[in-house]
Design a protein around this motif. Structure first.
Motif, PDB file in Angstrom:
ATOM      1  N   PRO A 183       0.807  -1.224   0.000  1.00  0.00           N
ATOM      2  CA  PRO A 183       0.000   0.000   0.000  1.00  0.00           C
ATOM      3  C   PRO A 183       0.841   1.277   0.000  1.00  0.00           C
ATOM      4  O   PRO A 183       0.473   2.262  -0.657  1.00  0.00           O
ATOM      5  N   ARG A 184       1.964   1.251   0.706  1.00  0.00           N
ATOM      6  CA  ARG A 184       2.824   2.445   0.738  1.00  0.00           C
ATOM      7  C   ARG A 184       3.394   2.742  -0.651  1.00  0.00           C
ATOM      8  O   ARG A 184       3.417   3.893  -1.092  1.00  0.00           O
ATOM      9  N   LEU A 185       3.864   1.706  -1.344  1.00  0.00           N
ATOM     10  CA  LEU A 185       4.395   1.908  -2.693  1.00  0.00           C
ATOM     11  C   LEU A 185       3.297   2.414  -3.633  1.00  0.00           C
ATOM     12  O   LEU A 185       3.539   3.296  -4.460  1.00  0.00           O
ATOM     13  N   ALA A 186       2.116   1.833  -3.519  1.00  0.00           N
ATOM     14  CA  ALA A 186       1.009   2.274  -4.367  1.00  0.00           C
ATOM     15  C   ALA A 186       0.682   3.739  -4.111  1.00  0.00           C
ATOM     16  O   ALA A 186       0.462   4.511  -5.052  1.00  0.00           O
ATOM     17  N   ALA A 187       0.661   4.119  -2.850  1.00  0.00           N
ATOM     18  CA  ALA A 187       0.345   5.503  -2.501  1.00  0.00           C
ATOM     19  C   ALA A 187       1.389   6.471  -3.038  1.00  0.00           C
ATOM     20  O   ALA A 187       1.075   7.620  -3.380  1.00  0.00           O
ATOM     21  N   THR A 188       2.621   6.020  -3.149  1.00  0.00           N
ATOM     22  CA  THR A 188       3.712   6.879  -3.601  1.00  0.00           C
ATOM     23  C   THR A 188       3.796   6.970  -5.113  1.00  0.00           C
ATOM     24  O   THR A 188       4.023   8.051  -5.671  1.00  0.00           O
ATOM     25  N   TYR A 189       3.608   5.836  -5.810  1.00  0.00           N
ATOM     26  CA  TYR A 189       3.926   5.795  -7.236  1.00  0.00           C
ATOM     27  C   TYR A 189       2.767   5.449  -8.164  1.00  0.00           C
ATOM     28  O   TYR A 189       2.854   5.706  -9.370  1.00  0.00           O
ATOM     29  N   ALA A 190       1.719   4.838  -7.666  1.00  0.00           N
ATOM     30  CA  ALA A 190       0.731   4.235  -8.565  1.00  0.00           C
ATOM     31  C   ALA A 190      -0.367   5.191  -8.996  1.00  0.00           C
ATOM     32  O   ALA A 190      -0.796   6.066  -8.240  1.00  0.00           O
ATOM     33  N   ASP A 191      -0.833   4.983 -10.216  1.00  0.00           N
ATOM     34  CA  ASP A 191      -2.082   5.584 -10.690  1.00  0.00           C
ATOM     35  C   ASP A 191      -3.239   4.620 -10.484  1.00  0.00           C
ATOM     36  O   ASP A 191      -4.391   5.040 -10.457  1.00  0.00           O
ATOM     37  N   GLU A 192      -2.902   3.334 -10.370  1.00  0.00           N
ATOM     38  CA  GLU A 192      -3.920   2.303 -10.188  1.00  0.00           C
ATOM     39  C   GLU A 192      -3.400   1.240  -9.242  1.00  0.00           C
ATOM     40  O   GLU A 192      -2.217   0.857  -9.317  1.00  0.00           O
ATOM     41  N   PHE A 193      -4.268   0.785  -8.344  1.00  0.00           N
ATOM     42  CA  PHE A 193      -3.922  -0.341  -7.480  1.00  0.00           C
ATOM     43  C   PHE A 193      -4.758  -1.537  -7.888  1.00  0.00           C
ATOM     44  O   PHE A 193      -5.990  -1.457  -7.967  1.00  0.00           O
ATOM     45  N   ASN A 194      -4.080  -2.659  -8.142  1.00  0.00           N
ATOM     46  CA  ASN A 194      -4.765  -3.863  -8.590  1.00  0.00           C
ATOM     47  C   ASN A 194      -4.669  -4.957  -7.546  1.00  0.00           C
ATOM     48  O   ASN A 194      -3.580  -5.277  -7.067  1.00  0.00           O
ATOM     49  N   MET A 195      -5.812  -5.523  -7.216  1.00  0.00           N
ATOM     50  CA  MET A 195      -5.877  -6.640  -6.268  1.00  0.00           C
ATOM     51  C   MET A 195      -6.097  -7.921  -7.059  1.00  0.00           C
ATOM     52  O   MET A 195      -7.174  -8.142  -7.625  1.00  0.00           O
ATOM     53  N   PRO A 196      -5.078  -8.787  -7.133  1.00  0.00           N
ATOM     54  CA  PRO A 196      -5.201  -9.966  -7.983  1.00  0.00           C
ATOM     55  C   PRO A 196      -5.773 -11.178  -7.259  1.00  0.00           C
ATOM     56  O   PRO A 196      -5.371 -11.518  -6.147  1.00  0.00           O
ATOM     57  N   PHE A 197      -6.740 -11.818  -7.889  1.00  0.00           N
ATOM     58  CA  PHE A 197      -7.222 -13.130  -7.470  1.00  0.00           C
ATOM     59  C   PHE A 197      -7.548 -13.168  -5.976  1.00  0.00           C
ATOM     60  O   PHE A 197      -6.999 -13.963  -5.217  1.00  0.00           O
ATOM     61  N   ALA A 198      -8.445 -12.292  -5.586  1.00  0.00           N
ATOM     62  CA  ALA A 198      -8.795 -12.150  -4.175  1.00  0.00           C
ATOM     63  C   ALA A 198     -10.311 -12.136  -4.012  1.00  0.00           C
ATOM     64  O   ALA A 198     -11.056 -11.756  -4.922  1.00  0.00           O
ATOM     65  N   SER A 199     -10.758 -12.528  -2.837  1.00  0.00           N
ATOM     66  CA  SER A 199     -12.180 -12.484  -2.518  1.00  0.00           C
ATOM     67  C   SER A 199     -12.655 -11.045  -2.382  1.00  0.00           C
ATOM     68  O   SER A 199     -11.852 -10.108  -2.270  1.00  0.00           O
ATOM     69  N   VAL A 200     -13.965 -10.885  -2.373  1.00  0.00           N
ATOM     70  CA  VAL A 200     -14.542  -9.562  -2.149  1.00  0.00           C
ATOM     71  C   VAL A 200     -14.079  -9.015  -0.804  1.00  0.00           C
ATOM     72  O   VAL A 200     -13.709  -7.834  -0.689  1.00  0.00           O
ATOM     73  N   GLU A 201     -14.061  -9.865   0.199  1.00  0.00           N
ATOM     74  CA  GLU A 201     -13.693  -9.426   1.552  1.00  0.00           C
ATOM     75  C   GLU A 201     -12.236  -8.991   1.619  1.00  0.00           C
ATOM     76  O   GLU A 201     -11.905  -7.945   2.202  1.00  0.00           O
ATOM     77  N   ASP A 202     -11.335  -9.792   1.031  1.00  0.00           N
ATOM     78  CA  ASP A 202      -9.922  -9.422   1.032  1.00  0.00           C
ATOM     79  C   ASP A 202      -9.673  -8.174   0.193  1.00  0.00           C
ATOM     80  O   ASP A 202      -8.817  -7.346   0.528  1.00  0.00           O
ATOM     81  N   THR A 203     -10.405  -8.036  -0.878  1.00  0.00           N
ATOM     82  CA  THR A 203     -10.298  -6.834  -1.713  1.00  0.00           C
ATOM     83  C   THR A 203     -10.668  -5.596  -0.921  1.00  0.00           C
ATOM     84  O   THR A 203      -9.965  -4.581  -0.953  1.00  0.00           O
ATOM     85  N   GLU A 204     -11.763  -5.681  -0.197  1.00  0.00           N
ATOM     86  CA  GLU A 204     -12.224  -4.531   0.590  1.00  0.00           C
ATOM     87  C   GLU A 204     -11.183  -4.125   1.623  1.00  0.00           C
ATOM     88  O   GLU A 204     -10.888  -2.930   1.803  1.00  0.00           O
ATOM     89  N   ARG A 205     -10.589  -5.115   2.294  1.00  0.00           N
ATOM     90  CA  ARG A 205      -9.569  -4.818   3.311  1.00  0.00           C
ATOM     91  C   ARG A 205      -8.328  -4.173   2.682  1.00  0.00           C
ATOM     92  O   ARG A 205      -7.787  -3.204   3.222  1.00  0.00           O
ATOM     93  N   GLN A 206      -7.890  -4.716   1.548  1.00  0.00           N
ATOM     94  CA  GLN A 206      -6.682  -4.179   0.936  1.00  0.00           C
ATOM     95  C   GLN A 206      -6.906  -2.790   0.343  1.00  0.00           C
ATOM     96  O   GLN A 206      -6.039  -1.914   0.458  1.00  0.00           O
ATOM     97  N   PHE A 207      -8.052  -2.572  -0.260  1.00  0.00           N
ATOM     98  CA  PHE A 207      -8.358  -1.236  -0.768  1.00  0.00           C
ATOM     99  C   PHE A 207      -8.355  -0.212   0.375  1.00  0.00           C
ATOM    100  O   PHE A 207      -7.889   0.922   0.206  1.00  0.00           O
ATOM    101  N   ALA A 208      -8.876  -0.611   1.536  1.00  0.00           N
ATOM    102  CA  ALA A 208      -8.883   0.297   2.681  1.00  0.00           C
ATOM    103  C   ALA A 208      -7.460   0.644   3.107  1.00  0.00           C
ATOM    104  O   ALA A 208      -7.169   1.796   3.472  1.00  0.00           O
ATOM    105  N   ARG A 209      -6.567  -0.334   3.063  1.00  0.00           N
ATOM    106  CA  ARG A 209      -5.162  -0.075   3.416  1.00  0.00           C
ATOM    107  C   ARG A 209      -4.525   0.910   2.426  1.00  0.00           C
ATOM    108  O   ARG A 209      -3.784   1.814   2.819  1.00  0.00           O
ATOM    109  N   VAL A 210      -4.818   0.727   1.148  1.00  0.00           N
ATOM    110  CA  VAL A 210      -4.242   1.612   0.140  1.00  0.00           C
ATOM    111  C   VAL A 210      -4.804   3.019   0.295  1.00  0.00           C
ATOM    112  O   VAL A 210      -4.061   4.013   0.196  1.00  0.00           O
ATOM    113  N   ARG A 211      -6.080   3.137   0.554  1.00  0.00           N
ATOM    114  CA  ARG A 211      -6.673   4.460   0.753  1.00  0.00           C
ATOM    115  C   ARG A 211      -6.054   5.153   1.957  1.00  0.00           C
ATOM    116  O   ARG A 211      -5.767   6.364   1.924  1.00  0.00           O
TER     117      ARG A 211
END
Length: 307
Positions: A183-211
């Protein structure tokens, strides 16, 4: 929601096969054609006729397509020096008229490195961070100025920082499941964060970390695009779903749990659950590249409901 086609050519695909799929992607109204960056088949696939290089493939497709965006999920940082990668991507972006996106990851598949004599460093994440700094730094250096970088793993001295991409900024994608550094790298450099091959629940948690990381870095969390990559297996009826699952060596129930599988209505419903997490783009992992009827079905009965 944007739907993009995502291929895994290391499992067995020639350039001509990829070109056919890319042209179908464009003709059927999908947003983009992406490919993995691997040199060795995984699982039981024989990989015939052998690997194709991601950026050579995209250079060819850049000249043979007109509308779709083109990119990687993900370019392996272990395969290319960052200064060379900046040149390659900028050149292919020029060749495409400004349609290229760069997904960049650390590299992870050790066996393909040993198979082709590619160094596989123990410390990959620190290298990835320096690669991102260099690639984006080279591109953003004003014309006529030079770029230098003195890192632990890479050093550049008075680089002319050329060529420049056609786009003012080539979108950079970062993805993964890591809870802190990713998440830190995404926040610094990314235009897009991609969550690969993950459940809806894991996606929600990871998106929250990136935000949260974006907020901490002083960026608006919504400045990033949030996306998923998911295997897709759709059929007009149960028999067609089962046939397509068998063709890629997977079980229907497993695909319904871990991907997008079933009837068009089932898949549209599942995409809606990902959309509720904030995902606005899904990369559909197509594992049978000879099944163009699959693409046509998705375009006609799924994509049409999302536009």
């Amino acid at each position: 929601m944007d739907l993009r086609i995502f291929t895994e050519p290391q499992q067995g695909a020639s350039y001509d096969t990829l070109l056919t799929v890319a042209k179908a992607t464009e003709d059927l109204g999908f947003d983009a054609f992406f490919r993995s960056d691997h040199y060795l088949a995984m699982g039981s696939a024989d990989g015939l006729p052998g690997p194709t290089d991601a950026w050579i493939t995209l250079a060819g497709l850049a000249r043979e397509t007109r509308r779709i965006r083109l990119g990687t999920l993900m370019t392996a940082g272990t395969f290319r020096l960052p200064g060379v990668l900046a040149i390659q991507v900028a050149q292919v972006d020029q060749m495409s008229g400004g349609r290229i996106e760069l997904g960049l990851g650390a590299g992870w598949f050790e066996q393909e490195h040993t198979a082709y004599g590619i160094p596989f460093p123990k410390e990959k994440f620190g290298r990835l961070e320096e690669q991102l700094a260099i690639v984006t730094g080279v591109w953003s250096t004003p014309a006529g100025e030079t770029f230098s970088y003195d890192g632990t793993h890479y050093q550049l001295t008075d680089s002319p920082a050329l060529p420049k991409p056609a786009q003012a900024r080539v979108p950079v994608l970062i993805g993964g499941h890591g809870a802190t550094r990713t998440p830190r790298l995404a926040a610094t450099y990314a235009d897009e964060f991609n969550m690969p091959f993950a459940s809806v629940e894991d996606t929600e948690r990871q998106f929250a970390r990136v935000r949260a990381a974006a907020q901490e870095a002083g960026r608006a969390p919504n400045a990033l695009v949030y996306s998923n990559a998911l295997v897709v297996c759709v059929g007009k009826d149960d028999a067609e779903v089962a046939r397509r699952a068998a063709a890629i060596g997977r079980e229907v129930d497993e695909l319904k749990t871990n991907g997008l599988a079933g009837s068009p209505a089932e898949v549209v419903d599942r995409l809606g659950r990902y959309a509720a997490t904030g995902s606005s783009r899904v990369y559909l992992q197509m594992l049978d590249l000879d099944d163009l009827d699959h693409l046509e079905l998705i375009s006609a009965q799924i994509q049409s409901q999302l536009s």
